[in-house]
Motif scaffolding. Sequence first.
Motif, short mmCIF file in Angstrom:
data_model
loop_
_atom_site.label_atom_id
_atom_site.label_comp_id
_atom_site.label_asym_id
_atom_site.label_seq_id
_atom_site.Cartn_x
_atom_site.Cartn_y
_atom_site.Cartn_z
N ARG A 63 1.46 10.13 -8.40
CA ARG A 63 0.23 9.64 -9.03
C ARG A 63 0.49 8.30 -9.73
O ARG A 63 1.49 8.13 -10.43
N ALA A 64 -0.44 7.37 -9.54
CA ALA A 64 -0.26 6.03 -10.10
C ALA A 64 -0.16 6.06 -11.62
O ALA A 64 0.63 5.32 -12.21
N LYS A 65 -0.93 6.94 -12.27
CA LYS A 65 -0.95 7.00 -13.74
C LYS A 65 0.40 7.45 -14.30
O LYS A 65 0.71 7.16 -15.46
N ARG A 66 1.17 8.14 -13.51
CA ARG A 66 2.46 8.63 -13.97
C ARG A 66 3.62 7.75 -13.52
O ARG A 66 4.78 8.12 -13.65
N ARG A 67 3.33 6.59 -12.98
CA ARG A 67 4.36 5.66 -12.51
C ARG A 67 4.13 4.26 -13.10
O ARG A 67 4.13 3.26 -12.39
N PRO A 68 3.92 4.16 -14.40
CA PRO A 68 3.58 2.85 -14.99
C PRO A 68 4.71 1.83 -14.87
O PRO A 68 4.46 0.65 -14.66
N LEU A 69 5.97 2.28 -15.01
CA LEU A 69 7.08 1.35 -14.96
C LEU A 69 7.24 0.74 -13.57
O LEU A 69 7.33 -0.48 -13.42
N ALA A 70 7.25 1.59 -12.55
CA ALA A 70 7.44 1.10 -11.18
C ALA A 70 6.29 0.18 -10.77
O ALA A 70 6.51 -0.91 -10.22
N ARG A 94 0.83 -1.21 0.00
CA ARG A 94 0.00 0.00 0.00
C ARG A 94 0.87 1.26 0.00
O ARG A 94 0.60 2.21 -0.74
N VAL A 95 1.90 1.26 0.83
CA VAL A 95 2.81 2.41 0.88
C VAL A 95 3.51 2.59 -0.46
O VAL A 95 3.67 3.71 -0.93
N PHE A 96 3.89 1.48 -1.08
CA PHE A 96 4.54 1.56 -2.39
C PHE A 96 3.58 2.13 -3.43
O PHE A 96 3.95 3.01 -4.23
N PHE A 97 2.35 1.64 -3.44
CA PHE A 97 1.37 2.12 -4.42
C PHE A 97 1.11 3.62 -4.26
O PHE A 97 0.96 4.34 -5.25
N ALA A 98 1.08 4.09 -3.01
CA ALA A 98 0.83 5.51 -2.76
C ALA A 98 2.09 6.35 -2.89
O ALA A 98 2.05 7.57 -2.69
N TRP A 139 15.73 6.09 -3.24
CA TRP A 139 16.78 6.79 -3.98
C TRP A 139 16.89 6.28 -5.42
O TRP A 139 17.40 6.97 -6.29
N LEU A 140 16.43 5.05 -5.67
CA LEU A 140 16.45 4.51 -7.03
C LEU A 140 15.35 5.11 -7.90
O LEU A 140 15.54 5.34 -9.09
N ASP A 141 14.19 5.34 -7.29
CA ASP A 141 13.05 5.87 -8.03
C ASP A 141 13.19 7.39 -8.15
O ASP A 141 12.96 8.13 -7.20
N ARG A 142 13.57 7.84 -9.33
CA ARG A 142 13.79 9.27 -9.56
C ARG A 142 12.54 9.98 -10.06
O ARG A 142 12.56 11.19 -10.28
N ASN A 143 11.46 9.23 -10.26
CA ASN A 143 10.21 9.84 -10.71
C ASN A 143 9.59 10.61 -9.55
O ASN A 143 9.24 10.04 -8.52
N SER A 144 9.46 11.93 -9.68
CA SER A 144 8.98 12.76 -8.58
C SER A 144 7.47 12.65 -8.36
O SER A 144 6.97 13.03 -7.30
N SER A 145 6.74 12.14 -9.35
CA SER A 145 5.28 12.09 -9.24
C SER A 145 4.84 10.96 -8.30
O SER A 145 5.47 9.91 -8.22
#
Length: 444
Positions: free
Chosen positions: A323-330, A99-103, A315-321
Amino acid sequence: MKGWLDERLHTSSLLQALFAHPVPKRSNFLDYLGFATFFAFINQAVTGILLATVYHPSASGAYASIQTLQNSVAGHFVRSLHSWGANFMVVLVGLHLLRVFFAAAYKRPRELTWVMGGILLIATLGLAFTGYLLPWDQKGYWATTVGTAMAGYVPIVGDFLVRLLRDGTQVTGATLTRFYSVHMLVLPALLLLAFLPHFFFVLRQGMASTDELREAEARGEDVRKISRPFWPDVALRMAAFVLLVGAALWLLAFLYPKGLGAAADPLNKAHFTPEPAWYFFGIYQLLKYFPGKLDGLAMVGLPLIGIVILFSLPWLDRNSSRRAKRRPLALGLAGILVLGLGFLTYQGMNSVPKALAGTGIIAQPSYSKDIQPILHNSCLQCHANIATYSGTLKRVTPGNPQASLLYQHITGSVQPQMPFGQPPLPKTQIQTIKNWIREGAKNN
């Protein structure tokens, strides 16, 4: 009294941080998984203390003390609560992490909160693993044998880790005492040391779901229209969710009480199939897809990579967003990983497990990994020259077990039966030595 405490402990600011903050209206029960996990831990602590008043942490007394609990209605129910609670806690910690990862609540400024959560996950798995052996029944004994054998696949220090975990080369009463100490003292202390800063960070930084309220307030919007007060609205909903989890726990403990199998038998006369606890089945099942030379990759390499990614994710995830829609790869990679692990776990629960070194009969034994530990544990104290391969080779006839002096002595066909003055070797170990001699007694 309230003013006196506030003056010394600043309780008003603490209570305000706990209760006097708004929460988005769209919050749901998934946001309460952390609190439900804390409830599961309290259940484990209380029931564990009660069980400890009866339990005897020794090979001679453990099984009998559990039988005493089983014969008492109250004791049986408390043990069932503790057993089911362990499963609940593992599942709840896993769901809370997902849940924490998804959010995306692991991102700045909550990196340390995530790291502490990772430590809590590992401590929870450690508690479940060490507690599995304590009844000293067949299931717990062989699950621990398999689980500790996994450590043997770590390069260079594998044998040392197995000896460290087992307090010897085999699972014995010394292993039971060590696991009990770790289960009752070390891991609860680690869990509390990780929980306190984890909870403090949540108080100081707030939950990730409240970030959108801060953003709305910065834009000049009226946050009252999109939020509800934590107290009493959300607090009551959270309490209701925890009561639901508690009711499910008590119901399962009542309808499906924890049983007790046969007492632990290192000789495995009943031919019990060694297998790990269910939360290790996914990793265990991976072995079937790797050839023997790559067992270490499946057993150690992949889990280690997963742990490194877990702790370094912020620190690996450099995507600042967020929102779930903007994190499709992760989210896509995480979804594949979760589904794959779930599929492997399901497969592992419904198939015959692959044998590990040190857990049963080894069809193609390795001298260094399978044979030498047996000889060192049982023969070295009287036969110093058996410490090396060359010394062992003097007692065997490669390809012919029946003509080998080592095999004749450990089976008793030539007296005195070895190890002298001790119980005979388990049949699984004798057969493993026989297989090694039959395969040519190689120095592998």
